[in-house]
Design an enzyme around this catalytic site. Structure first.
Site, PDB file in Angstrom:
ATOM      1  CG  LEU A 180      -5.800  -1.064   7.134  1.00 42.31           C
ATOM      2  CD1 LEU A 180      -7.109  -1.849   7.236  1.00 42.31           C
ATOM      3  CD2 LEU A 180      -6.018   0.377   7.555  1.00 42.31           C
ATOM      4  CG  ASP A 181      -0.943   1.015  11.941  1.00 40.69           C
ATOM      5  OD1 ASP A 181      -0.023   0.865  11.126  1.00 40.69           O
ATOM      6  OD2 ASP A 181      -1.245   2.107  12.460  1.00 40.69           O
ATOM      7  N   PRO A 182      -1.678  -3.405  12.593  1.00 38.68           N
ATOM      8  CG  PRO A 182       0.009  -4.864  13.313  1.00 38.68           C
ATOM      9  CD  PRO A 182      -0.213  -3.478  12.741  1.00 38.68           C
TER      10      PRO A 182
END
Length: 312
Positions: free
Chosen positions: A46-48
Site C-alpha cells: 500500500l502507498d504510505p
C-alpha cells in the site's frame, strides 16, 4: 552445527490495518518484531498515504502470499477535484489548478467508463521496480523511465458522495490496479484535474474487514502481556488466521491418510472427485490438515507444488 534461528516458528495470517504515513515494509517489520517471527511477508504494498487491509503472512504462510497478491482488492477513496499533483495524491506538489464545473450526471457517466477491462500505465510514483529500484525513487529524482501498460479489471466502481470539490468512491478491482491513476484519469476526463486525498483498502480476497487489527492494538496487547507476566504469544497468536485462508478460493482436494505421505514427499497421486485441471488446495484426513497447493497434471493426478512443512 545447526543454524541458530532468528525468531520463533509461527504460522498464519494477520490482517493489519496499516496506518497512514509508513511504508508497507515498515509495517511488516513492526509486526514481525512484535510476533518475534522467523519469517514474514506482506501480500501487496500500500502507498504510505494509504491505510487499511495489509495481510501479513508469517512462517509457512509466506509460501502462499502470491495467491493474495493475485487476488481482487476493494478500496475506498476520496478525491479532490480542481487540483492535479505530480504524484496523483496529496503527498505530491500541485502542478495544475483548474475550476470545477462538474454536475452529478456527468460525474456518474465518467465514472461508469472505468468499469471493465482496460490497459493502465502504472504511475511513476509506485513501488513497481525498474532495474531493481522502485519507480518512486526515479520519480523523486525527476527521472521518468518506460513503463508498460498492464491489463486491469474494474469490476465495480460506485459513487458514494459528491460534495463541492470532493468525490468519494468505492472500487472493486483486480490486482495491480492503481487507484491514484484512476483518479488522475477521472480528473482529466472531467476537465478539472483531481488527486487522491484519502485511500483505504477495505478488502483483500474474502478476508473479513472486522478481523483487522492496528499496530496500536498489537502494541497494547504486548505491553499488557508484559505487565501480566504472560507470554506474548498467548495474546498475539489468537489473532492469526489459518494459513490456508490465503488459498481458500482454490477448490479443495482431500486425500486419505495413506496418500498424505506421498503428497508430502512431492509425489503426484490420483484422487477421486478431483477437478480435471487447475490449481487445488490439498488437505489431508478427516481433520483436513492443510498440506499445501497442487495442480492437476496431464494424467489427472494431483501434483503438489507448494507444501507446508510443519514442526521445527
Amino acid at each position: 552445527m545447526a543454524r541458530r534461528r532468528k525468531g520463533r516458528v509461527i504460522h498464519g495470517v494477520i490482517l493489519l490495518d496499516k496506518p497512514t504515513g509508513i511504508s508497507s515494509n515498515d509495517a511488516l517489520q513492526k509486526v514481525k518484531r512484535l510476533y518475534g517471527a522467523e519469517k514474514a511477508g506482506h501480500t501487496g504494498a500500500l502507498d504510505p498515504l494509504a491505510t487499511g487491509m495489509l495481510p501479513i503472512c508469517l512462517g509457512e504462510a509466506t509460501k502462499f502470499s502470491q495467491f493474495l497478491l493475485d487476488s481482487d482488492k476493494r478500496y475506498r477513496v476520496i478525491a479532490k477535484l480542481g487540483e492535479r499533483t505530480d504524484t496523483s495524491d496529496s503527498d505530491g506538489q500541485v502542478v495544475q489548478t483548474r475550476p470545477v464545473h462538474v454536475d452529478y450526471d456527468t460525474l456518474l457517466a465518467c465514472i461508469a467508463k472505468f468499469r471493465g477491462e482496460t490497459d493502465q500505465v502504472p504511475s511513476m510514483f509506485s513501488a513497481l521496480k525498474y532495474q531493481g529500484r522502485p519507480l518512486y525513487e526515479y520519480a523523486r529524482q525527476g527521472i521518468e523511465v518506460p513503463r508498460e501498460a498492464r491489463k486491469i479489471t474494474v469490476y465495480e466502481i460506485e459513487l458514494h458522495r459528491f460534495e463541492g470539490d470532493e468525490v468519494e468512491m468505492e472500487v472493486h478491482c483486480s490486482k495491480g490496479t492503481y487507484i491514484r491513476t484512476i483518479v488522475d484519469d477521472l480528473g482529466e476526463m472531467l476537465g478539472c484535474g483531481a488527486h487522491v486525498t484519502m485511500l483505504r483498502r477495505v478488502g483483500v480476497a474474502n478476508y473479513p474487514y472486522e478481523r483487522m487489527v492496528t499496530l496500536e492494538q498489537l502494541n497494547a496487547l504486548v505491553e499488557q502481556a508484559h505487565r501480566d507476566e504472560k507470554a506474548v504469544a498467548d495474546v498475539l497468536d489468537p489473532l492469526l488466521l489459518p494459513m490456508d485462508t490465503a488459498v481458500e478460493a482454490l477448490p479443495e482436494v482431500n486425500v486419505i491418510p495413506e496418500l498424505m505421505t506421498l503428497i508430502q514427499h512431492g509425489q503426484a497421486v490420483q484422487v477421486s472427485g478431483a477437478p480435471s485441471d487447475g490449481m487445488v488446495r490439498i488437505t489431508g484426513g478427516e481433520q483436513k490438515l492443510f498440506l499445501g497447493v497442487g495442480e492437476i497434471d496431464d494424467n489427472g493426478k494431483v501434483a503438489p507444488k507448494r507444501l507446508v512443512v510443519y514442526g521445527e
